[in-house]
Structures are given as structure tokens and as C-alpha cells.
Scaffold this active site. Structure first.
Site, PDB file in Angstrom:
ATOM      1  N   LYS A   1       7.045  23.480   7.123  1.00 29.19           N
ATOM      2  CA  LYS A   1       5.660  23.071   6.884  1.00 29.19           C
ATOM      3  C   LYS A   1       4.858  23.101   8.201  1.00 29.19           C
ATOM      4  CE  LYS A   1       3.539  19.306   4.273  1.00 29.19           C
ATOM      5  NZ  LYS A   1       3.873  17.971   3.755  1.00 29.19           N
TER       6      LYS A   1
ATOM      7  N   LYS B   1      -7.252  -1.927  -0.816  1.00 32.90           N
ATOM      8  CA  LYS B   1      -6.951  -0.611  -1.374  1.00 32.90           C
ATOM      9  C   LYS B   1      -6.436  -0.715  -2.817  1.00 32.90           C
ATOM     10  CE  LYS B   1      -5.965   3.567  -2.090  1.00 32.90           C
ATOM     11  NZ  LYS B   1      -5.371   4.638  -1.382  1.00 32.90           N
TER      12      LYS B   1
ATOM     13  N   CYS C   1      -2.644   8.566  -7.425  1.00 33.01           N
ATOM     14  CA  CYS C   1      -2.999   7.221  -6.950  1.00 33.01           C
ATOM     15  C   CYS C   1      -3.082   6.165  -8.058  1.00 33.01           C
ATOM     16  CB  CYS C   1      -4.326   7.268  -6.219  1.00 33.01           C
ATOM     17  SG  CYS C   1      -4.189   8.088  -4.637  1.00 33.01           S
TER      18      CYS C   1
ATOM     19  N   VAL D   1      -2.746  12.712   2.721  1.00 28.02           N
ATOM     20  CA  VAL D   1      -3.491  11.726   3.507  1.00 28.02           C
ATOM     21  C   VAL D   1      -3.404  12.040   4.999  1.00 28.02           C
ATOM     22  CG1 VAL D   1      -3.561   9.282   4.156  1.00 28.02           C
ATOM     23  CG2 VAL D   1      -3.174   9.925   1.781  1.00 28.02           C
TER      24      VAL D   1
ATOM     25  N   LYS E   1       0.181   5.112  -9.859  1.00 31.50           N
ATOM     26  CA  LYS E   1       1.121   4.489  -8.911  1.00 31.50           C
ATOM     27  C   LYS E   1       0.595   3.131  -8.434  1.00 31.50           C
ATOM     28  CE  LYS E   1       1.355   6.407  -4.607  1.00 31.50           C
ATOM     29  NZ  LYS E   1       1.222   5.601  -3.434  1.00 31.50           N
TER      30      LYS E   1
ATOM     31  N   ASP F   1       5.542  16.123  11.447  1.00 32.56           N
ATOM     32  CA  ASP F   1       6.285  16.092  10.187  1.00 32.56           C
ATOM     33  C   ASP F   1       7.715  16.542  10.479  1.00 32.56           C
ATOM     34  OD1 ASP F   1       5.014  16.149   7.037  1.00 32.56           O
ATOM     35  OD2 ASP F   1       7.132  16.678   7.340  1.00 32.56           O
TER      36      ASP F   1
ATOM     37  N   PHE G   1     -17.514   6.053 -13.044  1.00 27.28           N
ATOM     38  CA  PHE G   1     -16.218   5.716 -13.657  1.00 27.28           C
ATOM     39  C   PHE G   1     -16.365   5.079 -15.033  1.00 27.28           C
ATOM     40  CE2 PHE G   1     -12.617   6.769 -10.964  1.00 27.28           C
ATOM     41  CZ  PHE G   1     -13.324   7.411  -9.964  1.00 27.28           C
TER      42      PHE G   1
HETATM   43  C1  UDX Z   1      -8.500   8.084  -6.460  1.00 27.43           C
HETATM   44  C2  UDX Z   1      -9.585   7.192  -5.832  1.00 27.43           C
HETATM   45  O1  UDX Z   1     -10.875   7.600  -6.293  1.00 27.43           O
HETATM   46  C3  UDX Z   1      -9.502   7.235  -4.317  1.00 27.43           C
HETATM   47  O2  UDX Z   1     -10.445   6.342  -3.761  1.00 27.43           O
HETATM   48  C4  UDX Z   1      -8.089   6.804  -3.939  1.00 27.43           C
HETATM   49  O3  UDX Z   1      -7.911   6.683  -2.591  1.00 27.43           O
HETATM   50  C5  UDX Z   1      -7.077   7.753  -4.569  1.00 27.43           C
HETATM   51  O4  UDX Z   1      -7.235   7.719  -5.981  1.00 27.43           O
HETATM   52  P1  UDX Z   1      -8.155  10.664  -7.042  1.00 27.43           P
HETATM   53  O5  UDX Z   1      -6.789  10.288  -7.523  1.00 27.43           O
HETATM   54  O6  UDX Z   1      -8.297  11.879  -6.208  1.00 27.43           O
HETATM   55  O7  UDX Z   1      -8.776   9.457  -6.166  1.00 27.43           O
HETATM   56  O8  UDX Z   1      -9.061  10.841  -8.355  1.00 27.43           O
HETATM   57  P2  UDX Z   1     -10.432  10.294  -8.975  1.00 27.43           P
HETATM   58  O9  UDX Z   1     -11.496  11.301  -8.758  1.00 27.43           O
HETATM   59  O10 UDX Z   1     -10.708   8.915  -8.576  1.00 27.43           O
HETATM   60  O11 UDX Z   1     -10.042  10.356 -10.553  1.00 27.43           O
HETATM   61  C6  UDX Z   1      -8.889   9.692 -11.048  1.00 27.43           C
HETATM   62  C7  UDX Z   1      -8.660   9.933 -12.523  1.00 27.43           C
HETATM   63  O12 UDX Z   1      -9.587   9.203 -13.303  1.00 27.43           O
HETATM   64  C8  UDX Z   1      -8.789  11.384 -13.012  1.00 27.43           C
HETATM   65  O13 UDX Z   1      -7.729  11.655 -13.902  1.00 27.43           O
HETATM   66  C9  UDX Z   1     -10.132  11.403 -13.730  1.00 27.43           C
HETATM   67  O14 UDX Z   1     -10.198  12.402 -14.719  1.00 27.43           O
HETATM   68  C10 UDX Z   1     -10.188  10.006 -14.308  1.00 27.43           C
HETATM   69  N1  UDX Z   1     -11.549   9.530 -14.572  1.00 27.43           N
HETATM   70  C11 UDX Z   1     -12.396   9.258 -13.531  1.00 27.43           C
HETATM   71  C12 UDX Z   1     -11.957   9.286 -15.889  1.00 27.43           C
HETATM   72  O15 UDX Z   1     -11.212   9.513 -16.840  1.00 27.43           O
HETATM   73  N2  UDX Z   1     -13.212   8.778 -16.110  1.00 27.43           N
HETATM   74  C13 UDX Z   1     -14.076   8.499 -15.089  1.00 27.43           C
HETATM   75  O16 UDX Z   1     -15.181   8.027 -15.377  1.00 27.43           O
HETATM   76  C14 UDX Z   1     -13.658   8.762 -13.764  1.00 27.43           C
END
Ligand code: UDX
Length: 438
Positions: free
Chosen positions: A35, A206, A262, A11, A265, A30, A251
Site C-alpha cells: 500500500k 463523535k 460508521c 481517515v 458500527k 502503514d 438527514f
Molecule cells: C457518516 C457521518 O456523516 C460522518 O460525520 C461520520 O464521521 C462517518 O459517518 P458516511 O458514513 O460517509 O458519514 O455517510 P453519510 O453521508 O452520513 O450517510 C450515511 C447513511 O445514511 C447512508 O447510507 C445514507 O444513504 C443514509 N441516509 C442519510 C439516509 O438514509 N437518509 C438521510 O436523510 C441521510
């Protein structure tokens, strides 16, 4: 304006670099000296498309610098972003010790008015906690604490920062809001909605967003299980649902469950926040449970396709990362499934374009590592797709068929068309598209 970003993890690094690209002078800090030296040379410790180029460009143009000197960075900055880690504790709550340490350091180095902004995902109430810490250490200088949550997806973080759906700014004072609005002013050109709220609301936006998206995934994964029982096609169900503007098409893709740094957690953290406030967040608790069960459902699906017993059965798996375009294997359902197959006695080979290195320690000696998508198929009874990397979407099926002992593809990301594969002589199994048999 000069700002500093404390913490050069995912981030912090993306935030600092993108602000620098907006024309702001940014110091990224950091405590990890090694790093910082790497970053000064333009070497990026994380896998994020486009980030290395952007870091180098902004170092060259002298808007972005890296240091371990926290004191000077704070003293020189009007806005101080906190982007340190908030790892989960055993009870699911977020560990705030790094955030608290940074708050103390900021207080000790306050030399005039500053806006202290949390960028890390922090439990509701952390803004107030920081305010108390800074206020208890010093009372000479005024300051404001604000919350500006990030919504960055791994693999498209730069685009998400530069073209966000929204910017959320939570603060009590008008002064802090004006400074933060100024920082984000390059986004006004693309008419990004900016939501101004109090600190607690911003903190909750968030968690609520991530918990909702995770719930949406668990929801469609359960719908997929129903589809398999009634002879429906989950893709069409998703499409039919998604065409309703109130639901939206995103999604709603079924699979082995969500993973990453994310969703797992943040879903646990929001249920913990609710519990701490004498409330049970039932839907999100269920979404977490459904996600855990999904691994088991996938393992049963694989076992069924292979006749029930996996002992000694050779299986080739493709994909280890929690999604494509990242090297991140944290909480990856692919890893959970590979571990499950090994536990069942299968002889498993793995291949992933970016996640192999990180998984070596975890899977230590229990699987064999392949050089490409095809090596593991040789003599295997099934090829299983666990992560939808582009290169797995158009495999040379003729070649795969020639290599496999039995022509069987188990596609847990639904990237192939069943009819086409069956026409080529494969046994094809996916999620929510074939009637459950046996
Ligand atoms: C996510 C949020 O999208 C972001 O806004 C937040 O700040 C951090 O967490 P990220 O963890 O990078 O981002 O992944 P994301 O692309 O959202 O996918 C998350 C998980 O959901 C993946 O394992 C993905 O395979 C799964 N997923 C996503 C599904 O199984 N089905 C879907 O339709 C969409």
C-alpha cells in the site's frame, strides 16, 4: 511542524493529506508495504473525489511522504495521530488491538515530548488506556494524549476536513491544546468553531453525533411507514419538520435505511459503551432495530408491487453502494435488499457505477452484472432504484419502458416524481408517498 499519521486507511489518508495541504510536514505510516509503495506513486487505494490530486500535489511539494518505518516517523514528529482501524467485535464493541499495538510502538520510540492523538473513533476511555500503556512502557519522556474525532463523510471527506462544522479537541494539558490549535490554525480564517474539552467528552461527541444522525434517519423511516398508512406525503412532512430551526432539514430523507462504515458500527458501539456502564441506551437500540426492520419493509413493498411472489420474477436493480459517490458497500442496505430478492427466488441483475467489483465476492454467482443502467431492464418486471447515484436520477424513461416487460419502477430513494411517472404509464412505488394498498 512535523507530524505523523499512523494508518493510511480512509481517515488517516484524508487527515494526513489535508494537514500537508495546510502546510504541515506529514509522514503517513502503514505496515502494509504494498500500500505504501502504491501511495508513493500517487495511486490511491480508496475512492474519494479529489484525494488523488491532493496527494500528488503534496508529494510533489514535499510536505507529504509515505513510509513503513514507524520508528523514524514517531521520532521525527511532535504530534502523532493514531488512525488505525477499530473494527467491530462480535459483541458490537470496538476491537482496540491495533490501537494498543500502536500505543506500545509510540512509547518505545518516544525521544522527547509528544502529543498522541486519537483520530480513529474509539470507545470512551481509550485515551486513558493509551496513557496507561505509554506510561507503563517508559517514564523518561513526558507526553499528552488527546482526542480529535473526525467527522468525514465518504465522498466529501476533503471538503469536510477543509471546511468543518466544528473541530473537537479533547486533552487534559494546556500544552497539548495549544499545539493542536496551532495545527488547525488555517481554519481560523474561516472561523471554524473549536470545542475544547476533556478527552472523554471529545470521544463521546463523535459517537453521540453519529448515533443521533442514525436515529434521525430511523425516525423519518418510521414516519414514512405511517405516511403510507394515513395517506400523507413524507417529503412534505420532512419539509414541514425541517423548517423548524430546532430540527433542521438534513438527514430527514427516507429510504432503505442507513449503511456504511460508521453509522452501523458506531450505533452498536455506543449502546455497548452504555451497557458496560450499567445503562441501556434505549433510543439508539431502537434506531438500530428500526434500521434492520427497514430492509424487510422494503422487501415487502417490492413483493406487494409485484403481486406477492418473486419466484422466477426478473428484476433489474440499480445501485449497490451504501450511498452515491463511493465504492463502499459495507453494511449497504442495497446489498441486503438484493440478497433478500435472491432469497425469495427472483432473477436479479445489478448495476452500480462504482460498487460492482467489491460486491462480486459477496453476491458470488447469485446475480447477473450489467454494463449500464439499461441492460438489466430488458424483459424485467421491475426496475428498482437502491442507491441515488446522479446517473439514476435522469434515466431515459422512454427507453426503460420499451425494455421492461411491465412498466414498473420501484424507487426506494424517492428520486422521481410519482405523478410524472404515472402520467408516462408506469406503476410507480416509492417510500412514504403512496398509500399502502392490499
Ligand atoms: C457518516 C457521518 O456523516 C460522518 O460525520 C461520520 O464521521 C462517518 O459517518 P458516511 O458514513 O460517509 O458519514 O455517510 P453519510 O453521508 O452520513 O450517510 C450515511 C447513511 O445514511 C447512508 O447510507 C445514507 O444513504 C443514509 N441516509 C442519510 C439516509 O438514509 N437518509 C438521510 O436523510 C441521510
Amino acid at each position: 511542524m512535523r507530524i505523523c499519521v499512523i494508518g493510511t486507511g480512509y481517515v488517516g489518508l484524508v487527515t494526513g493529506t489535508c494537514f500537508a495541504d495546510f502546510g504541515v510536514n506529514v509522514t503517513c505510516v502503514d505496515k502494509d508495504a504494498e500500500k505504501i509503495e502504491m501511495l508513493k506513486r500517487g495511486e490511491i487505494p480508496i475512492f474519494e473525489p479529489g484525494l488523488a490530486e491532493l496527494v500528488s500535489k503534496n508529494i510533489r511539494e514535499e510536505r507529504l511522504s509515505f513510509t513503513t518505518d514507524l520508528e523514524t516517523a514517531i521520532k521525527e514528529s511532535l504530534v502523532v495521530f493514531i488512525a488505525v482501524g477499530t473494527p467491530p467485535k462480535d459483541d458490537g464493541g470496538a476491537d482496540l488491538s491495533y490501537v494498543k499495538d500502536v500505543a506500545r510502538s509510540i512509547a518505545e520510540n518516544l525521544n522527547g515530548y509528544k502529543v498522541i492523538v486519537t483520530k480513529s473513533t474509539v470507545p470512551v476511555g481509550t485515551g486513558r488506556l493509551i496513557e496507561e500503556i505509554v506510561g507503563s512502557v517508559q517514564d523518561e519522556h513526558s507526553f499528552d494524549v488527546a482526542s480529535n474525532p473526525e467527522f468525514l463523510r465518504e465522498g466529501s471527506a476533503i471538503e469536510d476536513f477543509m471546511k468543518p462544522n466544528r473541530v473537537v479537541l479533547g486533552a487534559r494539558s494546556e500544552r497539548a491544546i495549544e499545539i493542536l490549535k496551532d495545527l488547525y490554525s488555517p481554519l481560523y480564517l474561516i472561523e471554524t468553531p473549536v470545542l475544547i474539552t476533556n478527552v472523554e467528552t471529545a470521544e463521546l461527541v463523535k459517537y453521540a453525533s453519529n448515533a443521533f444522525l442514525a436515529t434521525k434517519i430511523s425516525f423519518i423511516n418510521e414516519v414514512a411507514s405511517i405516511c403510507e398508512r394515513v395517506g400523507a406525503d413524507v417529503h412534505m412532512v420532512s419539509k414541514g419538520m425541517g423548517l423548524d430551526n430546532r430540527i433542521g432539514p438534513k438527514f430527514l430523507h427516507p429510504g432503505p435505511g442507513y449503511g456504511g462504515s460508521c453509522f452501523p458500527k458506531d450505533t452498536l458501539a455506543i449502546t455497548k459503551i452504555a451497557k458496560n456502564n450499567d445503562f441501556t441506551f434505549k433510543i439508539v437500540e431502537a434506531a438500530v432495530e428500526v434500521n434492520e426492520r427497514q430492509t424487510q419493509i422494503m422487501l415487502e413493498k417490492i413483493k406487494r408491487a409485484l403481486g406477492g411472489d418473486l419466484k422466477g420474477v426478473k428484476i433489474s436493480t440499480l445501485g449497490l453502494t451504501f450511498k452515491p459517490n463511493t465504492d463502499d458497500i459495507r453494511e449497504s442496505p442495497a446489498i441486503r435488499i438484493v440478497e433478500g430478492l435472491v432469497k425469495e427466488g427472483a432473477v436479479v441483475s445489478v448495476f452500480d457505477p462504482a460498487g460492482m467489483e467489491h460486491s462480486r465476492e459477496l453476491l458470488a454467482g447469485s446475480v447477473s452484472y450489467c454494463e449500464d443502467s439499461y441492460e438489466g431492464a430488458d424483459g424485467a418486471s421491475a426496475l428498482i432504484i437502491l442507491t441515488e447515484w446522479n446517473q439514476f436520477r435522469k434515466l431515459d424513461l422512454e427507453r426503460i419502458k420499451g425494455l421492461l416487460k411491465e412498466p414498473r419502477i420501484i424507487d426506494l430513494r424517492n428520486v422521481y416524481e410519482g405523478d410524472a411517472l404515472r402520467a408516462e404509464g408506469f406503476q410507480y412505488v416509492s417510500v412514504g408517498r403512496e398509500r399502502l394498498s392490499g
